[in-house]
Every structure is written in C-alpha cells, then in structure tokens.
Motif scaffolding. Structure first.
Motif, PDB file in Angstrom:
ATOM      1  N   PRO A  19      17.193 -24.155   4.501  1.00 36.44           N
ATOM      2  CA  PRO A  19      18.033 -24.523   5.648  1.00 36.44           C
ATOM      3  C   PRO A  19      17.422 -23.986   6.938  1.00 36.44           C
ATOM      4  O   PRO A  19      16.772 -22.938   6.936  1.00 36.44           O
ATOM      5  CB  PRO A  19      19.366 -23.824   5.336  1.00 36.44           C
ATOM      6  N   LYS A  20      17.628 -24.690   8.034  1.00 35.01           N
ATOM      7  CA  LYS A  20      17.001 -24.318   9.299  1.00 35.01           C
ATOM      8  C   LYS A  20      17.339 -22.890   9.705  1.00 35.01           C
ATOM      9  O   LYS A  20      16.474 -22.135  10.165  1.00 35.01           O
ATOM     10  CB  LYS A  20      17.415 -25.286  10.407  1.00 35.01           C
ATOM     11  N   MET A  21      18.598 -22.485   9.546  1.00 34.44           N
ATOM     12  CA  MET A  21      19.002 -21.142   9.938  1.00 34.44           C
ATOM     13  C   MET A  21      18.215 -20.091   9.161  1.00 34.44           C
ATOM     14  O   MET A  21      17.767 -19.089   9.724  1.00 34.44           O
ATOM     15  CB  MET A  21      20.497 -20.936   9.686  1.00 34.44           C
ATOM     16  N   VAL A  22      18.010 -20.333   7.865  1.00 38.91           N
ATOM     17  CA  VAL A  22      17.301 -19.377   7.014  1.00 38.91           C
ATOM     18  C   VAL A  22      15.813 -19.354   7.362  1.00 38.91           C
ATOM     19  O   VAL A  22      15.212 -18.285   7.528  1.00 38.91           O
ATOM     20  CB  VAL A  22      17.502 -19.720   5.530  1.00 38.91           C
ATOM     21  N   PHE A  23      15.201 -20.545   7.496  1.00 38.83           N
ATOM     22  CA  PHE A  23      13.779 -20.591   7.834  1.00 38.83           C
ATOM     23  C   PHE A  23      13.514 -19.924   9.176  1.00 38.83           C
ATOM     24  O   PHE A  23      12.569 -19.142   9.316  1.00 38.83           O
ATOM     25  CB  PHE A  23      13.276 -22.034   7.877  1.00 38.83           C
ATOM     26  N   ASP A  24      14.334 -20.206  10.167  1.00 35.18           N
ATOM     27  CA  ASP A  24      14.131 -19.607  11.491  1.00 35.18           C
ATOM     28  C   ASP A  24      14.267 -18.095  11.453  1.00 35.18           C
ATOM     29  O   ASP A  24      13.556 -17.382  12.172  1.00 35.18           O
ATOM     30  CB  ASP A  24      15.136 -20.191  12.490  1.00 35.18           C
ATOM     31  N   TYR A  25      15.160 -17.587  10.594  1.00 35.45           N
ATOM     32  CA  TYR A  25      15.309 -16.137  10.477  1.00 35.45           C
ATOM     33  C   TYR A  25      14.004 -15.498   9.991  1.00 35.45           C
ATOM     34  O   TYR A  25      13.561 -14.464  10.506  1.00 35.45           O
ATOM     35  CB  TYR A  25      16.443 -15.789   9.519  1.00 35.45           C
ATOM     36  N   TYR A  26      13.394 -16.113   8.987  1.00 37.73           N
ATOM     37  CA  TYR A  26      12.154 -15.570   8.433  1.00 37.73           C
ATOM     38  C   TYR A  26      10.959 -15.787   9.356  1.00 37.73           C
ATOM     39  O   TYR A  26      10.063 -14.943   9.442  1.00 37.73           O
ATOM     40  CB  TYR A  26      11.846 -16.213   7.079  1.00 37.73           C
ATOM     41  N   ALA A  27      10.896 -16.924  10.011  1.00 41.54           N
ATOM     42  CA  ALA A  27       9.669 -17.333  10.703  1.00 41.54           C
ATOM     43  C   ALA A  27       9.590 -16.877  12.154  1.00 41.54           C
ATOM     44  O   ALA A  27       8.503 -16.849  12.728  1.00 41.54           O
ATOM     45  CB  ALA A  27       9.540 -18.862  10.647  1.00 41.54           C
ATOM     46  N   SER A  28      10.708 -16.544  12.760  1.00 46.25           N
ATOM     47  CA  SER A  28      10.698 -16.278  14.200  1.00 46.25           C
ATOM     48  C   SER A  28      10.647 -14.791  14.501  1.00 46.25           C
ATOM     49  O   SER A  28      10.907 -13.947  13.646  1.00 46.25           O
ATOM     50  CB  SER A  28      11.938 -16.887  14.862  1.00 46.25           C
ATOM     51  N   GLY A  29      10.296 -14.498  15.769  1.00 46.83           N
ATOM     52  CA  GLY A  29      10.307 -13.129  16.258  1.00 46.83           C
ATOM     53  C   GLY A  29      11.370 -12.973  17.330  1.00 46.83           C
ATOM     54  O   GLY A  29      12.255 -13.822  17.479  1.00 46.83           O
ATOM     55  N   ALA A  30      11.265 -11.904  18.090  1.00 47.37           N
ATOM     56  CA  ALA A  30      12.250 -11.630  19.130  1.00 47.37           C
ATOM     57  C   ALA A  30      11.817 -12.238  20.467  1.00 47.37           C
ATOM     58  O   ALA A  30      10.622 -12.385  20.751  1.00 47.37           O
ATOM     59  CB  ALA A  30      12.449 -10.126  19.292  1.00 47.37           C
ATOM     60  N   GLU A  31      12.794 -12.620  21.253  1.00 51.04           N
ATOM     61  CA  GLU A  31      12.620 -13.136  22.617  1.00 51.04           C
ATOM     62  C   GLU A  31      11.538 -14.220  22.666  1.00 51.04           C
ATOM     63  O   GLU A  31      11.645 -15.219  21.960  1.00 51.04           O
ATOM     64  CB  GLU A  31      12.379 -11.983  23.578  1.00 51.04           C
ATOM     65  N   ASP A  32      10.474 -14.039  23.470  1.00 49.97           N
ATOM     66  CA  ASP A  32       9.469 -15.099  23.596  1.00 49.97           C
ATOM     67  C   ASP A  32       8.401 -15.023  22.504  1.00 49.97           C
ATOM     68  O   ASP A  32       7.409 -15.753  22.560  1.00 49.97           O
ATOM     69  CB  ASP A  32       8.806 -15.086  24.971  1.00 49.97           C
ATOM     70  N   GLN A  33       8.591 -14.141  21.515  1.00 57.76           N
ATOM     71  CA  GLN A  33       7.720 -14.012  20.346  1.00 57.76           C
ATOM     72  C   GLN A  33       6.295 -13.604  20.715  1.00 57.76           C
ATOM     73  O   GLN A  33       5.347 -13.892  19.980  1.00 57.76           O
ATOM     74  CB  GLN A  33       7.729 -15.307  19.514  1.00 57.76           C
ATOM     75  N   TRP A  34       6.133 -12.927  21.827  1.00 59.67           N
ATOM     76  CA  TRP A  34       4.816 -12.488  22.273  1.00 59.67           C
ATOM     77  C   TRP A  34       4.196 -11.521  21.268  1.00 59.67           C
ATOM     78  O   TRP A  34       3.016 -11.625  20.931  1.00 59.67           O
ATOM     79  CB  TRP A  34       4.936 -11.827  23.650  1.00 59.67           C
ATOM     80  N   THR A  35       4.996 -10.559  20.777  1.00 56.69           N
ATOM     81  CA  THR A  35       4.478  -9.587  19.816  1.00 56.69           C
ATOM     82  C   THR A  35       4.070 -10.255  18.515  1.00 56.69           C
ATOM     83  O   THR A  35       3.042  -9.912  17.915  1.00 56.69           O
ATOM     84  CB  THR A  35       5.522  -8.490  19.545  1.00 56.69           C
TER      85      THR A  35
END
Length: 246
Positions: A19-35
């Motif tokens: 599900p999109k919510m689950v995938f995004d939780y695993y795949a994304s970082g914080a804010e603009d994902q610079w780190t």
C-alpha cells in the motif's frame, strides 16, 4: 517482474505490492530528503581497490564486531514496524541484527527464532521506568548490547507520512511495549501507541542519562548517531561505543 538480479530491484517490487502509505513510510526520509540523498551519494563514492594475482579459490568473509564473530560484515539496522511489509519480518534469523524497540515483533519472538547476534535499539523516554523494563527484557532475551539512539531528540518531519496520514495498521502493535508497566504512557491504546510512544522521547537527553543507563545494565552501550569527532571525544568512558547508520 522476472528473476531478481540486483538488490535495488526490491524497491520497485515493494512499490508495486505494498500500500502507498506503507511503501512511503519505508522509502522516504524527512523533510526535503536531503540527508537520504547524501547518504546514497556517500555510498556511491566508496570504491574498491582490487588486488590482483591473489588466490581467491577459498574466501572467508567472516569478521568480528565488539568481539562477536559473524559470517560476513553485513547487519540489519533497527528499522521499525516491519510486519507492515511481511508477517514474518524481523523474526527471520539473520547473521547480525539490531532490533528496533518499535518493532512489531518482540525481543522474545526474535530470540526464539534461533541463534544469532542481536543488539537492542533503545530511545530514552521521559518515564525511566519504561526504559529500565525494555532493557531488562532485552537482557533476558539474550541480546548482546544496547544501541542507544541519541540523534533524534525530536523526530524528523516526514512529509510523506503527513500527507498519507500514516498510522500503524490496526492488526499490528509495537510488541516490545506490550506487558510493560507504562505508567505515564498508559493512556495510549494499541491503535495510537506508535504516535504516543514517539511523543514520549525525552528531549532533555544528555550524557548524564547515558551514564545512568550504564548503572542499570551490564551490556555494552552503543551510542548510535554520533556525527562529529567533537562529540565522539567528549566521553570515552569504558563500555561506550560510537557508531552510526547511513
């Protein structure tokens, strides 16, 4: 998708199946994902310097970490809520694992899967009794060290989770908190436990609390999240080890 030939292909499969919510939780970082991007860039800059004319008919990848021998220099980092992806996640036996305190499998469940070197990742909560109970459970389950997270006194602003209104699915819970005397945390039920626990991280955490943790356990304490040499030099007490995950 046909046969998987590269570990990076798992991300594409996960995006297709989860599900999109689950995938995004695993795949994304914080804010603009610079780190997140900088970490990937850092890995891309690591190059091997191969040596030639060396007998490689027999290869030994084993090594030691804090005196524990492992079959290869690979370990699982403490990622939370793994059962959103697979019902057996985090209980599958692995060479070397650090279990998140926010795991959806308990320390006891993970320990019951068989031998393996396991560390327990820990946050310091406002209620120190909760911390002590978590440490005792990890000790009883045979975990070999406490990995204390010190670089998140305030959790990152994960914009994908905000947009998705992320919540832990109702059929899952943070298993390491079940059966504890939660004291000031007892107003949280299973459905809201993840958000409530996150809000209970003690933002006043300092070196005195790390030293307090030493008084309640004989396990080695790995201070997880030290990012500068200055902080690494600040305290060299016996039993403290410093490391970070990319």
């Amino acid at each position: 998708m046909g046969e998987i030939t590269n570990v990076m292909e798992y991300e594409a499969i996960a995006k297709e199946k989860l599900p999109k919510m689950v995938f995004d939780y695993y795949a994304s970082g914080a804010e603009d994902q610079w780190t997140l991007q900088e970490n990937r860039n850092a890995f891309s800059r690591i190059l091997f310097r191969p040596r030639i004319l060396i007998d490689v008919s027999k290869i030994d990848m084993s090594t030691t970490v804090l005196g524990f021998k492992i079959s290869m220099p690979i370990m699982i980092a403490p990622t939370a809520m793994q059962k959103m992806a697979h019902p057996e996640a985090s209980t599958l036996c692995f060479n070397f694992q650090t279990l998140s305190s926010w795991s959806t499998s308990s320390v006891e469940e993970v320990a019951s899967t068989g031998p393996g070197i396991r560390f327990f990742q820990l946050y310091v909560y406002k209620d120190r009794n909760v911390v002590a109970q978590l440490v005792r459970r990890a000790e009883r389950a045979g975990f070999k060290a406490i990995a204390l997270t010190v670089d998140t006194p305030r959790l990152g602003r994960r914009e994908a989770d905000i947009k998705n209104r992320f919540t832990l699915p109702p059929f899952l819970t943070l298993k390491n908190f079940q059966g504890l005397d939660l004291g000031k945390m007892d107003e949280a039920n299973d459905s809201g436990l993840a958000a409530y626990v996150a809000g209970q991280i003690d933002r006043s955490l300092s070196w005195k609390d790390v030293k307090w943790l030493q008084t309640i356990t004989k396990l080695p304490i790995l201070v997880k999240g030290v990012l500068t040499a200055e902080d690494g030099k600040q305290n060299n007490s016996p039993g403290f080890y410093y490391y970070r995950y990319f």
